[in-house]
Write an enzyme that holds these catalytic residues in place. Sequence first.
Site, PDB file in Angstrom:
ATOM      1  N   SER A   1       0.835  -1.212   0.000  1.00  0.00           N
ATOM      2  CA  SER A   1       0.000   0.000   0.000  1.00  0.00           C
ATOM      3  C   SER A   1       0.869   1.260   0.000  1.00  0.00           C
ATOM      4  O   SER A   1       0.494   2.279  -0.589  1.00  0.00           O
ATOM      5  CB  SER A   1      -0.979   0.009   1.176  1.00  0.00           C
ATOM      6  OG  SER A   1      -0.321   0.242   2.401  1.00  0.00           O
ATOM      7  N   ASN A   2       2.030   1.203   0.628  1.00  0.00           N
ATOM      8  CA  ASN A   2       2.937   2.362   0.571  1.00  0.00           C
ATOM      9  C   ASN A   2       3.528   2.534  -0.828  1.00  0.00           C
ATOM     10  O   ASN A   2       3.674   3.660  -1.305  1.00  0.00           O
ATOM     11  CB  ASN A   2       4.043   2.230   1.623  1.00  0.00           C
ATOM     12  CG  ASN A   2       3.585   2.728   2.989  1.00  0.00           C
ATOM     13  OD1 ASN A   2       3.376   3.929   3.183  1.00  0.00           O
ATOM     14  ND2 ASN A   2       3.385   1.802   3.923  1.00  0.00           N
TER      15      ASN A   2
ATOM     16  N   MET B   1      10.780  -6.267   4.805  1.00  0.00           N
ATOM     17  CA  MET B   1      10.897  -6.802   6.159  1.00  0.00           C
ATOM     18  C   MET B   1      12.245  -7.454   6.453  1.00  0.00           C
ATOM     19  O   MET B   1      12.324  -8.402   7.229  1.00  0.00           O
ATOM     20  CB  MET B   1       9.758  -7.797   6.413  1.00  0.00           C
ATOM     21  CG  MET B   1       8.393  -7.148   6.384  1.00  0.00           C
ATOM     22  SD  MET B   1       8.267  -5.791   7.576  1.00  0.00           S
ATOM     23  CE  MET B   1       6.606  -5.226   7.261  1.00  0.00           C
ATOM     24  N   ARG B   2      13.295  -6.942   5.828  1.00  0.00           N
ATOM     25  CA  ARG B   2      14.647  -7.428   6.114  1.00  0.00           C
ATOM     26  C   ARG B   2      15.523  -6.262   6.536  1.00  0.00           C
ATOM     27  O   ARG B   2      15.310  -5.139   6.074  1.00  0.00           O
ATOM     28  CB  ARG B   2      15.287  -8.031   4.858  1.00  0.00           C
ATOM     29  CG  ARG B   2      14.834  -9.397   4.579  1.00  0.00           C
ATOM     30  CD  ARG B   2      15.325  -9.899   3.228  1.00  0.00           C
ATOM     31  NE  ARG B   2      14.541 -11.075   2.949  1.00  0.00           N
ATOM     32  CZ  ARG B   2      14.865 -12.292   3.377  1.00  0.00           C
ATOM     33  NH1 ARG B   2      16.007 -12.498   4.002  1.00  0.00           N
ATOM     34  NH2 ARG B   2      14.067 -13.307   3.139  1.00  0.00           N
TER      35      ARG B   2
ATOM     36  N   ASN C   1      13.346   4.631   4.401  1.00  0.00           N
ATOM     37  CA  ASN C   1      12.433   3.617   4.943  1.00  0.00           C
ATOM     38  C   ASN C   1      11.229   4.286   5.597  1.00  0.00           C
ATOM     39  O   ASN C   1      11.343   5.380   6.135  1.00  0.00           O
ATOM     40  CB  ASN C   1      13.194   2.794   6.005  1.00  0.00           C
ATOM     41  CG  ASN C   1      12.332   1.706   6.624  1.00  0.00           C
ATOM     42  OD1 ASN C   1      11.618   0.980   5.925  1.00  0.00           O
ATOM     43  ND2 ASN C   1      12.374   1.581   7.946  1.00  0.00           N
TER      44      ASN C   1
ATOM     45  N   HIS D   1       8.522   3.592   8.668  1.00  0.00           N
ATOM     46  CA  HIS D   1       8.363   2.741   9.841  1.00  0.00           C
ATOM     47  C   HIS D   1       7.081   3.130  10.580  1.00  0.00           C
ATOM     48  O   HIS D   1       6.828   4.319  10.794  1.00  0.00           O
ATOM     49  CB  HIS D   1       9.568   2.878  10.783  1.00  0.00           C
ATOM     50  CG  HIS D   1       9.476   1.977  11.966  1.00  0.00           C
ATOM     51  ND1 HIS D   1       9.715   0.623  11.873  1.00  0.00           N
ATOM     52  CD2 HIS D   1       9.118   2.217  13.255  1.00  0.00           C
ATOM     53  CE1 HIS D   1       9.518   0.066  13.061  1.00  0.00           C
ATOM     54  NE2 HIS D   1       9.164   1.012  13.917  1.00  0.00           N
TER      55      HIS D   1
HETATM   56  C1  GAR Z   1       3.748  -0.585   6.741  1.00  0.00           C
HETATM   57  O1  GAR Z   1       2.972  -0.321   7.875  1.00  0.00           O
HETATM   58  C2  GAR Z   1       5.191  -0.211   6.968  1.00  0.00           C
HETATM   59  O2  GAR Z   1       5.344   0.937   7.769  1.00  0.00           O
HETATM   60  C3  GAR Z   1       5.677  -1.431   7.710  1.00  0.00           C
HETATM   61  O3  GAR Z   1       5.080  -2.509   7.045  1.00  0.00           O
HETATM   62  C4  GAR Z   1       3.841  -2.080   6.497  1.00  0.00           C
HETATM   63  C5  GAR Z   1       3.839  -2.417   5.021  1.00  0.00           C
HETATM   64  O4  GAR Z   1       2.595  -2.169   4.469  1.00  0.00           O
HETATM   65  N1  GAR Z   1       7.107  -1.535   7.688  1.00  0.00           N
HETATM   66  C6  GAR Z   1       7.795  -2.076   8.668  1.00  0.00           C
HETATM   67  O5  GAR Z   1       7.286  -2.530   9.680  1.00  0.00           O
HETATM   68  C7  GAR Z   1       9.300  -2.100   8.459  1.00  0.00           C
HETATM   69  N2  GAR Z   1       9.962  -2.531   9.643  1.00  0.00           N
HETATM   70  P1  GAR Z   1       2.430  -2.018   2.911  1.00  0.00           P
HETATM   71  O6  GAR Z   1       3.082  -3.267   2.296  1.00  0.00           O
HETATM   72  O7  GAR Z   1       0.963  -1.984   2.681  1.00  0.00           O
HETATM   73  O8  GAR Z   1       3.129  -0.767   2.462  1.00  0.00           O
END
Ligand code: GAR
Length: 204
Positions: free
Chosen positions: A15-16, A93-94, A110, A112
Amino acid sequence: MNITNIAVLVSGRGSNLQSIIDNIENGTIPHAYVKVVISDVDGTYALERAQHHGIKAVFVDPNKYENKPGFENEILRIIAQHDVGLVLLAGYMRVVGPTLLTPYKGRMINIHPALLPSFPGLHGQQQAFDHGVKVSGCTVHFVDEGVDTGPIIIQRCVPVLEDDTADVLADRILEQEHRIFPEAVRLFVQGKLTIDGRKVRITD
Ligand code: GAR
């Protein structure tokens, strides 16, 4: 390297990634191009989203490589093919290792889902919720050698309400992620961010 050429690393629903693509397509982030989306997980919705917008979408299987440098060298090889000057971690997620980070230090950003330096690592929203905070939020930051420790570009607060569950809170945070991540990307590609020690100076 061309700072308007972007690579996005993902691991999930994307979604991001979508918010970046949308803001480029509607002109909010002018003169920027998502050249390639790379996922470390096969069949993610993020890869589908990229394809839907005609963007090259690649799965790089971490299990095919002997070690992390091998895996990250393959990502570097793909990124280099696209003259990329900005790498976004959008739900990747790495932990990025030195192989990938060193050539892109200061050019890797990034998102967060917590107010750093609180609640780094995985499940930031859940960590904050379980801790009982009254305010959480999200952070966009440059990536450095640590886990979610790099210089902060933008943060946005989100209240934790009495009846919240961790999921409801995560949704409220996500709405703000979709605002501050594209904003940070716009500032970067327009050359308006300067890293000064721990601080990021914004001249907009
Ligand atoms: C988001 O909330 C992002 O901030 C988080 O994973 C989600 C991904 O959502 N990232 C982390 O936790 C990184 N450590 P998305 O795939 O819909 O963008």
